[in-house]
Design a protein around this motif. Structure first.
Motif, PDB file in Angstrom:
ATOM      1  N   UNK A   6      -1.991 -24.681 -60.896  1.00 10.58           N
ATOM      2  CA  UNK A   6      -2.945 -24.130 -59.935  1.00 10.58           C
ATOM      3  C   UNK A   6      -2.929 -22.606 -59.924  1.00 10.58           C
ATOM      4  N   UNK A   7      -1.729 -22.028 -59.872  1.00 16.71           N
ATOM      5  CA  UNK A   7      -1.657 -20.568 -59.805  1.00 16.71           C
ATOM      6  C   UNK A   7      -2.055 -19.933 -61.136  1.00 16.71           C
ATOM      7  N   UNK A   8      -1.692 -20.554 -62.241  1.00 15.94           N
ATOM      8  CA  UNK A   8      -2.097 -20.010 -63.545  1.00 15.94           C
ATOM      9  C   UNK A   8      -3.616 -20.066 -63.709  1.00 15.94           C
ATOM     10  N   UNK A   9      -4.229 -21.130 -63.212  1.00 20.93           N
ATOM     11  CA  UNK A   9      -5.682 -21.251 -63.310  1.00 20.93           C
ATOM     12  C   UNK A   9      -6.391 -20.189 -62.484  1.00 20.93           C
ATOM     13  N   UNK A  10      -5.736 -19.679 -61.441  1.00 18.22           N
ATOM     14  CA  UNK A  10      -6.346 -18.651 -60.602  1.00 18.22           C
ATOM     15  C   UNK A  10      -6.381 -17.288 -61.294  1.00 18.22           C
ATOM     16  N   UNK A  36      -5.269 -13.568 -69.226  1.00 17.02           N
ATOM     17  CA  UNK A  36      -4.210 -12.845 -68.528  1.00 17.02           C
ATOM     18  C   UNK A  36      -2.881 -12.984 -69.264  1.00 17.02           C
ATOM     19  N   UNK A  37      -1.938 -12.144 -68.843  1.00 21.80           N
ATOM     20  CA  UNK A  37      -0.592 -12.132 -69.410  1.00 21.80           C
ATOM     21  C   UNK A  37       0.416 -12.413 -68.295  1.00 21.80           C
ATOM     22  N   UNK A  48       2.804 -24.020 -67.933  1.00 18.11           N
ATOM     23  CA  UNK A  48       2.690 -22.754 -68.661  1.00 18.11           C
ATOM     24  C   UNK A  48       2.294 -22.991 -70.107  1.00 18.11           C
ATOM     25  N   UNK A  49       2.925 -23.950 -70.754  1.00 19.61           N
ATOM     26  CA  UNK A  49       2.583 -24.242 -72.142  1.00 19.61           C
ATOM     27  C   UNK A  49       1.125 -24.690 -72.259  1.00 19.61           C
ATOM     28  N   UNK A  50       0.657 -25.481 -71.310  1.00 21.37           N
ATOM     29  CA  UNK A  50      -0.734 -25.933 -71.339  1.00 21.37           C
ATOM     30  C   UNK A  50      -1.692 -24.757 -71.194  1.00 21.37           C
ATOM     31  N   UNK A  51      -1.366 -23.809 -70.311  1.00 24.19           N
ATOM     32  CA  UNK A  51      -2.230 -22.639 -70.110  1.00 24.19           C
ATOM     33  C   UNK A  51      -2.256 -21.753 -71.349  1.00 24.19           C
TER      34      UNK A  51
END
Length: 311
Positions: A210-214, A219-220, A235-238
């Motif tokens: 959820x937070x990575x998708x935001x 982004x890095x 994280x790996x999926x993102x």
């Protein structure tokens, strides 16, 4: 009255004992596990990671001084005596090291330096374009002593810096967000995310799908605090989807990182072995001595931890 020094790192006692005795020549300083003596003598413990149950077995313990800035390992011991004052380490050189490391990797990703290794491998002379610093939105997740210093220094370099924390903070030149309700707003404006949170029940797994998708696409992530903040599969999926461009990871759930862990060989992950900063014995021993003297005079140590919050 005696002081117990306890560290799981080989060589720490040899580094610290001469320094502590130099600052506290009249104090009885004992080393776990070989020279503890009568546990009833111990009133102050200077400690990094406790062996389970050791602190609970010191009946006259009056205070615990952490050798580390983070205290999650101490509070992770279910037998930790939570009624006793716990102070975390605030070593000035630790803060300098952490800020240097954060600045290095922000600049690395901002300037696109991660792309040059591949270009060199193909013998391609191809300069990578990058925006002005004022157009690069950096976000610091966690505005404690370390996070605040990194945010201020990055802002002084001209970056558009924002910070998020559970509690409201105010930093000159830094846009601040506070509380769970503002986390998404903070992430949406952040192109380079630097994680410098304490590890608590509320922050464990905070870097997740959820937070990575935001975060904006491309982004890095720069993770410098604890591996427990990250849901690794998310994280790996993102990274695999291209939503994240790269990740610099310095801390992991299990250390050392196992040789077969996918982070080692992932093309979008840079692994460093928990080296962003470290406690320096020379300066840390001086900080410990200040707090020991405060305790001996009937006062309290500085940098007290709220054990209910975990920091």
């Amino acid at each position: 009255m005696a002081i117990l020094f306890m560290s799981t790192h080989a060589g720490d006692a040899e580094d610290y004992l001469p320094l502590l005795k130099g600052h506290l020549p009249d104090q009885d300083i004992r080393v776990w596990p070989d020279a503890v003596g009568d546990p009833a003598d111990i009133e102050i413990a200077v400690i990094a990671v406790p062996a389970p149950g050791v602190l609970a077995g010191l009946p006259n313990l009056k205070a615990v001084l952490s050798l580390w800035a983070g205290v999650d390992s101490l509070l992770g011991d279910p037998t930790f005596p939570r009624h006793i004052p716990l102070a975390r380490m605030v070593d000035p050189l630790l803060g300098v090291d952490m800020t240097h490391f954060a600045i290095h990797w922000v600049l690395h990703f901002h300037r696109g330096l991660h792309r040059y290794a591949a270009l060199q491998g193909r013998a391609e002379w191809h300069p990578v374009a990058y925006p002005e610093a004022a157009e690069r939105r950096v976000g610091i997740m966690g505005l404690g002593v370390l996070g605040s210093d990194a945010a201020l220094k990055l802002a002084s370099l001209g970056f558009a810096v924002a910070g998020w924390d559970a509690l409201a903070k105010s930093l000159a030149g830094v846009e601040t967000f506070a509380g769970a309700g503002r986390l998404s707003d903070f992430l949406k404006r952040t192109e380079i995310l630097v994680v410098l949170l304490p590890l608590t029940p509320e922050t464990r797994g905070i870097v997740n799908a959820e937070t990575l998708a935001a975060l904006p696409r491309g982004a890095f992530l720069i993770s410098l605090a604890r591996g427990g903040h990250i849901i690794e599969a998310d994280l790996l999926a993102a990274l695999d989807s291209g939503h994240l461009s790269m990740a610099l990871l310095d801390a992991f759930r299990h250390e050392p990182l196992k040789a077969d862990h996918p982070f080692w060989h992932h093309p979008k992950v840079i692994v460093t072995p928990h080296v962003a900063s470290h406690t320096t014995p020379r300066t840390a021993a001086a900080e410990i001595a200040v707090d020991v003297r405060r305790l001996l005079s009937g006062g309290m140590p500085r940098h007290l931890v709220d054990v209910t919050r975990g920091y």
